[in-house]
Scaffold this active site. Structure first.
Site, PDB file in Angstrom:
ATOM      1  N   GLU A 120     -14.081 -15.575 -43.930  1.00 14.79           N
ATOM      2  CA  GLU A 120     -14.195 -16.100 -43.091  1.00 14.79           C
ATOM      3  C   GLU A 120     -14.323 -15.779 -41.476  1.00 14.79           C
ATOM      4  OE1 GLU A 120     -13.200 -20.186 -44.188  1.00 14.79           O
ATOM      5  OE2 GLU A 120     -14.739 -19.857 -46.219  1.00 14.79           O
ATOM      6  N   GLY A 169     -10.284 -23.506 -51.631  1.00 15.37           N
ATOM      7  CA  GLY A 169     -10.435 -23.957 -50.251  1.00 15.37           C
ATOM      8  C   GLY A 169     -10.874 -25.391 -50.793  1.00 15.37           C
ATOM      9  N   GLU A 228     -11.724 -12.742 -53.435  1.00 15.63           N
ATOM     10  CA  GLU A 228     -12.311 -13.880 -52.841  1.00 15.63           C
ATOM     11  C   GLU A 228     -13.668 -13.195 -53.292  1.00 15.63           C
ATOM     12  OE1 GLU A 228     -10.383 -17.586 -51.716  1.00 15.63           O
ATOM     13  OE2 GLU A 228     -10.932 -16.145 -50.177  1.00 15.63           O
ATOM     14  N   GLY A 270     -17.392 -21.544 -51.973  1.00 17.91           N
ATOM     15  CA  GLY A 270     -17.892 -23.073 -51.737  1.00 17.91           C
ATOM     16  C   GLY A 270     -19.312 -23.485 -51.781  1.00 17.91           C
ATOM     17  N   ASN A 326      -6.027 -23.398 -49.395  1.00 16.78           N
ATOM     18  CA  ASN A 326      -6.613 -22.524 -47.105  1.00 16.78           C
ATOM     19  C   ASN A 326      -7.745 -24.257 -46.993  1.00 16.78           C
ATOM     20  OD1 ASN A 326      -7.716 -22.198 -45.581  1.00 16.78           O
ATOM     21  ND2 ASN A 326      -9.041 -19.957 -46.783  1.00 16.78           N
ATOM     22  N   TRP A 327      -7.149 -25.191 -46.688  1.00 14.38           N
ATOM     23  CA  TRP A 327      -7.460 -25.707 -46.429  1.00 14.38           C
ATOM     24  C   TRP A 327      -8.512 -25.997 -45.004  1.00 14.38           C
ATOM     25  CZ3 TRP A 327      -3.162 -29.582 -45.056  1.00 14.38           C
ATOM     26  CH2 TRP A 327      -2.389 -30.493 -45.891  1.00 14.38           C
ATOM     27  N   LYS A 328      -8.559 -24.514 -44.477  1.00 11.33           N
ATOM     28  CA  LYS A 328      -9.638 -24.517 -43.145  1.00 11.33           C
ATOM     29  C   LYS A 328      -9.769 -25.129 -41.952  1.00 11.33           C
ATOM     30  CE  LYS A 328     -12.332 -22.060 -47.537  1.00 11.33           C
ATOM     31  NZ  LYS A 328     -13.470 -22.163 -47.547  1.00 11.33           N
ATOM     32  N   HIS A 344      -9.510 -12.872 -44.586  1.00 10.63           N
ATOM     33  CA  HIS A 344     -10.065 -14.006 -45.213  1.00 10.63           C
ATOM     34  C   HIS A 344     -12.156 -13.756 -44.668  1.00 10.63           C
ATOM     35  CE1 HIS A 344     -12.347 -17.961 -46.949  1.00 10.63           C
ATOM     36  NE2 HIS A 344     -11.676 -17.733 -47.489  1.00 10.63           N
ATOM     37  N   SER A 360     -14.731 -21.636 -56.022  1.00  9.31           N
ATOM     38  CA  SER A 360     -14.735 -22.478 -56.486  1.00  9.31           C
ATOM     39  C   SER A 360     -13.816 -22.908 -57.431  1.00  9.31           C
ATOM     40  CB  SER A 360     -16.247 -22.511 -56.439  1.00  9.31           C
ATOM     41  OG  SER A 360     -17.682 -22.598 -55.500  1.00  9.31           O
TER      42      SER A 360
HETATM   43  P1  13P Z   1     -13.637 -23.051 -52.161  1.00 12.65           P
HETATM   44  O1  13P Z   1     -12.373 -23.113 -53.236  1.00 12.65           O
HETATM   45  O2  13P Z   1     -13.805 -23.986 -51.492  1.00 12.65           O
HETATM   46  O3  13P Z   1     -14.431 -22.159 -52.829  1.00 12.65           O
HETATM   47  O4  13P Z   1     -12.887 -21.548 -51.212  1.00 12.65           O
HETATM   48  C1  13P Z   1     -12.376 -20.612 -51.562  1.00 12.65           C
HETATM   49  C2  13P Z   1     -11.786 -20.067 -50.027  1.00 12.65           C
HETATM   50  O5  13P Z   1     -12.524 -19.862 -49.323  1.00 12.65           O
HETATM   51  C3  13P Z   1     -10.562 -19.960 -50.166  1.00 12.65           C
HETATM   52  O6  13P Z   1      -9.208 -19.311 -49.463  1.00 12.65           O
END
Ligand code: 13P
Length: 257
Positions: free
Chosen positions: A97, A235, A169, A175, A9-11, A95, A214
């Site tokens: 976010e 991420g 998640e 993160g 997930n590159w966000k 998600h 993470s």
């Molecule tokens: P991280 O791997 O940066 O913790 O993010 C996880 C995430 O939100 C994947 O969708």
């Protein structure tokens, strides 16, 4: 047996140029044949380029969001038809976010899941408790609420099978550099599978359940060797081609594939 999955997930990272550079490096660093199914969920602007670059690579393409109608006066939105036309096969839905920053709630998430399924896009439905809910011992309750919120009322009489992917998640692990413990994440993945079965969405043996939060090359095997966990949603460690290639390698070498 469920095929293991690794989803990037590159966000809101990567221009088209950066996305193309990633693919070039990544394909140099990884074997063409992988025991792991790899999906890249890129920003909308990079999807069409990636569809061309990833053709014949074995890597799959995913979007990070979509709206649910086929078309309409919805300024700024992208429809399932538009994603299908490009060759997108997966779409992240729910998600944390999107729930947190864009106010996405159950009704909308459910419509998105239904639209993805109707168009043959595989939803990667994300669920997870936040820090406060975790401390209050409400993890199971929250997971159940989010699952029913997203799936209730959907016509799933043939079962979920391989049509959908679930991702656990925990919000507090995203993160932060503090992942869940493998056995705790496995227990939640097991709970998700049993809830789906209880609700009559069986057979559920084919439903893949990922862990996200993470994940790095040093800890991925702790998750993917668990009985109920079929891969990872990543991420930060998916942004550099070398890091993502290291995750694929760790999964192939000792990640339970
Ligand atoms: P991280 O791997 O940066 O913790 O993010 C996880 C995430 O939100 C994947 O969708």
């Amino acid at each position: 047996m469920r095929k293991k999955m690794l989803v990037a997930n590159w966000k809101m990272y990567k221009t088209r140029k950066e996305a193309a550079e990633f693919v070039r490096h990544f394909l140099q660093e990884t074997e063409a044949q992988q025991p792991v199914e790899i999906v890249i969920c890129a920003p909308f602007t990079a999807l069409a380029d990636l569809a061309v670059l990833l053709k014949d690579s074995g890597l799959r393409l995913g979007a990070q969001n979509m709206y649910w109608p086929d078309e309409g006066a919805f300024t700024g939105e992208i429809s399932p038809l538009m994603l299908k036309e490009i060759g997108v096969g997966y779409v992240l839905i729910g998600h944390s976010e999107r729930r947190r920053y864009f106010g996405e709630e159950e009704t909308l998430i459910r419509k998105k899941v239904a639209a993805a399924l109707a168009h043959g896009l595989k939803p990667v439905l994300c669920v997870g408790e936040d820090e406060k809910e975790r401390h209050a011992g409400r993890t199971g309750e929250v997971i159940q609420e989010q699952l029913w919120g997203a799936l209730d009322g959907l016509d799933l009489k043939d079962g979920l099978g391989e049509k959908i992917v679930l991702a656990y998640e925990p919000v507090w692990a995203i993160g932060t550099g503090t992942p869940a413990r493998g056995r705790d994440a496995d227990a939640v993945a097991g709970l998700i599978r049993s809830l789906l079965l209880k609700k009559g969405y069986g057979p559920v043996e084919g439903v893949r359940i990922l862990y996200g939060g993470s994940v790095q090359a040093g800890n991925i095997a702790e998750f993917t060797t668990q009985k109920e966990i079929d891969g990872a949603l990543v991420g930060g460690s998916s942004l550099a081609a070398a890091d993502f290639a290291a995750l694929v390698k760790a999964m192939s070498d000792r990640g339970g594939t």
